[in-house]
Design a protein around this motif. Structure first.
Motif, PDB file in Angstrom:
ATOM      1  N   SER A   1       0.833  -1.209   0.000  1.00  0.00           N
ATOM      2  CA  SER A   1       0.000   0.000   0.000  1.00  0.00           C
ATOM      3  C   SER A   1       0.866   1.256   0.000  1.00  0.00           C
ATOM      4  O   SER A   1       0.592   2.212  -0.741  1.00  0.00           O
TER       5      SER A   1
ATOM      6  N   THR B   1       2.620   1.650  -3.294  1.00  0.00           N
ATOM      7  CA  THR B   1       1.677   2.123  -4.313  1.00  0.00           C
ATOM      8  C   THR B   1       1.471   3.629  -4.191  1.00  0.00           C
ATOM      9  O   THR B   1       1.357   4.332  -5.204  1.00  0.00           O
ATOM     10  N   TYR B   2       1.459   4.139  -2.951  1.00  0.00           N
ATOM     11  CA  TYR B   2       1.383   5.588  -2.761  1.00  0.00           C
ATOM     12  C   TYR B   2       2.623   6.278  -3.330  1.00  0.00           C
ATOM     13  O   TYR B   2       2.527   7.320  -3.984  1.00  0.00           O
TER      14      TYR B   2
ATOM     15  N   PRO C   1       2.694   5.146  -7.736  1.00  0.00           N
ATOM     16  CA  PRO C   1       1.325   4.757  -8.100  1.00  0.00           C
ATOM     17  C   PRO C   1       1.228   4.002  -9.417  1.00  0.00           C
ATOM     18  O   PRO C   1       0.340   3.150  -9.576  1.00  0.00           O
TER      19      PRO C   1
ATOM     20  N   GLN D   1      -3.058   2.739   5.754  1.00  0.00           N
ATOM     21  CA  GLN D   1      -3.691   4.005   5.365  1.00  0.00           C
ATOM     22  C   GLN D   1      -3.417   5.095   6.397  1.00  0.00           C
ATOM     23  O   GLN D   1      -3.316   6.271   6.039  1.00  0.00           O
TER      24      GLN D   1
ATOM     25  N   ILE E   1      -0.096   6.412   5.353  1.00  0.00           N
ATOM     26  CA  ILE E   1      -0.200   7.144   4.084  1.00  0.00           C
ATOM     27  C   ILE E   1      -0.818   8.517   4.310  1.00  0.00           C
ATOM     28  O   ILE E   1      -0.391   9.517   3.712  1.00  0.00           O
TER      29      ILE E   1
ATOM     30  N   LYS F   1       0.977  12.052   3.287  1.00  0.00           N
ATOM     31  CA  LYS F   1       0.370  13.013   2.362  1.00  0.00           C
ATOM     32  C   LYS F   1       0.412  14.445   2.897  1.00  0.00           C
ATOM     33  O   LYS F   1       0.255  15.392   2.125  1.00  0.00           O
TER      34      LYS F   1
ATOM     35  N   ASP G   1       4.682  16.112  -1.154  1.00  0.00           N
ATOM     36  CA  ASP G   1       3.850  16.021  -2.348  1.00  0.00           C
ATOM     37  C   ASP G   1       3.450  17.393  -2.889  1.00  0.00           C
ATOM     38  O   ASP G   1       2.777  17.487  -3.917  1.00  0.00           O
TER      39      ASP G   1
END
Length: 513
Positions: free
Chosen positions: A453, A456-457, A460, A500, A503, A507, A512
């Motif tokens: 996970s 993937t963040y 992506p 999550q 993540i 974020k 980002d």
């Protein structure tokens, strides 16, 4: 489907009792490379252990026209001129992204110490003792929970140290010696990073201190690696000594902060006494009417780290918020359906199923499932040419999620105390051994889903393959006969849900923007 090869080709368990220094053979071969970007604003990203990049104070450097700095530059030239062949090899080895090299060192130590303590002559067991690391048995036993914690503290400390280094690099903007004096040969691809403080020195010092705390018998070996890494920074033309001293100061301070957290995170109580383990067993039986039984011979009195589920998490406030639902009761329709599935797998062991079970086994003498995913992450870090601070960020968030996932998984294991298939299916045989802890949920499934996970963040465009591998890792434990299918499917969901939390933190750290 593309399959990754294990990084560590051979680490014999017998080497555990020999000299500490070891050569780690890897397939993660790379040279100095041009970064996809240098992230000039990374010193403003939000760290994990400290409040900001400016919290760890260092002195302003001398100017490039000062006698002090020019003398350092001359010293660098003289040192490079007398470089030996072995020193040149060290320069080539550490490269301009040494986060990967220190991660490899950690994986090698995990594999070396991933050796379960055996019984004494009288069939009793003695636990590894950090107060007497030489044992016997030696400390640590770097099982998957221990590995996940070691990798999390290492990468988090590296990341925070790098944020601090970036903050000061772009505040002072002192050029590297090879940029000041064209007669200084530069061993690496130039990425035009300011040199003060040295991010390599931060990494060398913080990594040595964290790994020494986790693997105390390796203190001399790790000190030698630190010295080789620091020397290589001068010989590569990257830094002058004052760059290194400033970087080492940051490394020392952030390592101290990380280790203070580690000392109080509850891990020292994870391997609980038998009375505590028995109370967890009884509580599960009172709640649900079942209990896992250890089928080892001789029987180990306590399962693996019953209280790992109580260890302080990184990004989850309450572990109970991540606890999965009650598994199927023995004798229920869902339970009987699962028995038929496992019996079919056992009766029809195909080459492909055996290959998958073996590939994701990650058992004793390996770098464990958390290490396997660090190996995978390294391949993609190189593929996308991440710089060293982006590399540290990737490992930090992934390893926090893996550790939080492991804590959540172990909470479920010892809350439900669910029996394994070998205990409940008559004459059932596994092809992957029988772990010394309850079944529900599957640790491999949780670790893998959490790692996939986060990756993937970060990447992506590669998410589909990461999730396919996570699901393959989960089903591998069912093919091996040591888990129910619901251990794997629920564990995969659990790993994703726990990740999550991490993540969401990632974020909002500014990277980002």
């Amino acid at each position: 489907m593309k399959i990754f090869r294990l990084t560590i080709l051979s680490l014999l368990t017998g080497a555990l009792m020999t000299a500490c220094n070891m050569d780690l053979e890897t397939e993660l071969e790379y040279k100095s490379y041009e970064f996809s970007g240098i992230d000039e604003d990374a010193g403003n990203w939000k760290p994990i252990l400290i409040s900001s990049g400016s919290e760890l104070a260092i002195d302003a450097p001398s100017g490039v026209a000062s006698a002090e700095f020019l003398a350092e530059v001359e010293g660098v030239k003289s040192t490079i001129a007398s470089m030996s062949g072995d020193q040149r090899k060290n320069v080539d080895h550490w490269t301009n992204n040494a986060v990967l090299r220190w991660n490899e060192v950690a994986l090698g130590l995990i594999a070396k110490y991933n050796l379960i303590p055996g019984p004494n002559v009288d069939e009793s067991y003695t636990l590894p003792n950090p107060a007497n690391p030489a044992g016997p048995p030696v400390f640590p036993f770097s099982h998957p929970p221990y590995a996940s914690r070691a990798l999390a503290y290492l990468s988090v400390a590296q990341y925070d140290g790098m944020i601090s280094a970036w903050h000061y690099k772009f505040q002072f903007k002192r050029p590297a010696p090879y940029q000041v004096d064209m007669d200084i040969p530069h061993a690496y691809v130039s990425n035009n990073l300011p040199s003060y403080p040295s991010e390599g020195a931060v990494l060398a010092t913080v990594s040595r201190k964290i790994l020494t705390a986790m693997f105390p018998l390796e203190a001399d070996y790790l000190k030698e690696l630190e010295e080789q890494h620091l020397e290589s920074l001068i010989l590569a033309g990257e830094n002058v000594p004052s760059d290194l001293e400033a970087g080492k100061k940051i490394g020392e301070e952030i390592a101290g902060i990380a280790l203070a957290r580690a000392a109080d995170d509850g891990m020292k109580y994870a391997q609980s006494p038998k009375a505590v383990s028995d109370s967890l067993r009884q509580a599960a039986f009172d709640r649900f009417g079942w209990q896992w039984e250890n089928l080892e011979s001789p029987v180990r009195p306590v399962g693996l780290t019953p209280l790992f589920g109580k260890v302080k998490m990184w990004n989850v406030q309450n572990v109970e918020d991540t606890r999965p639902p009650v598994p199927p009761a023995p004798g229920s329709e869902a339970f009987e359906k699962d028995i038929k599935i496992l019996q079919d797998y056992a009766d029809n062991v195909t080459h492909e199923r055996r290959r998958i079970a073996n590939f994701w086994q990650d058992g004793l003498g390996t770098y464990t499932p958390p290490g396997h995913w660090n190996d995978i992450a390294g391949e993609y870090i190189l593929k996308y040419k991440l710089n060293s601070i982006r590399t540290a960020r990737t490992f930090a968030y992934m390893n926090m999620a893996i550790m939080d996932g492991g804590i959540s998984c172990w909470d479920a294991k010892y809350y439900y105390y669910y029996p394994r298939p070998i205990q409940m299916i008559k004459d059932f045989e596994t092809i992957a051994g029988t772990p010394n802890f309850p079944s529900y949920t599957s640790g491999h499934s949780v670790f893998s889903a959490a790692a996939a996970s986060v990756l993937t963040y970060i990447f992506p465009q590669e998410g589909e393959i990461f999730h396919e591998w996570a699901e393959e890792a989960a089903i591998s434990r069912v093919y091996g006969g040591i888990h129910w299918t619901f251990d794997a499917t629920v564990g995969t969901t659990q790993g994703r849900d726990v990740a999550q939390y991490t993540i969401d933190v990632a974020k909002s750290d500014g990277a980002d923007d």
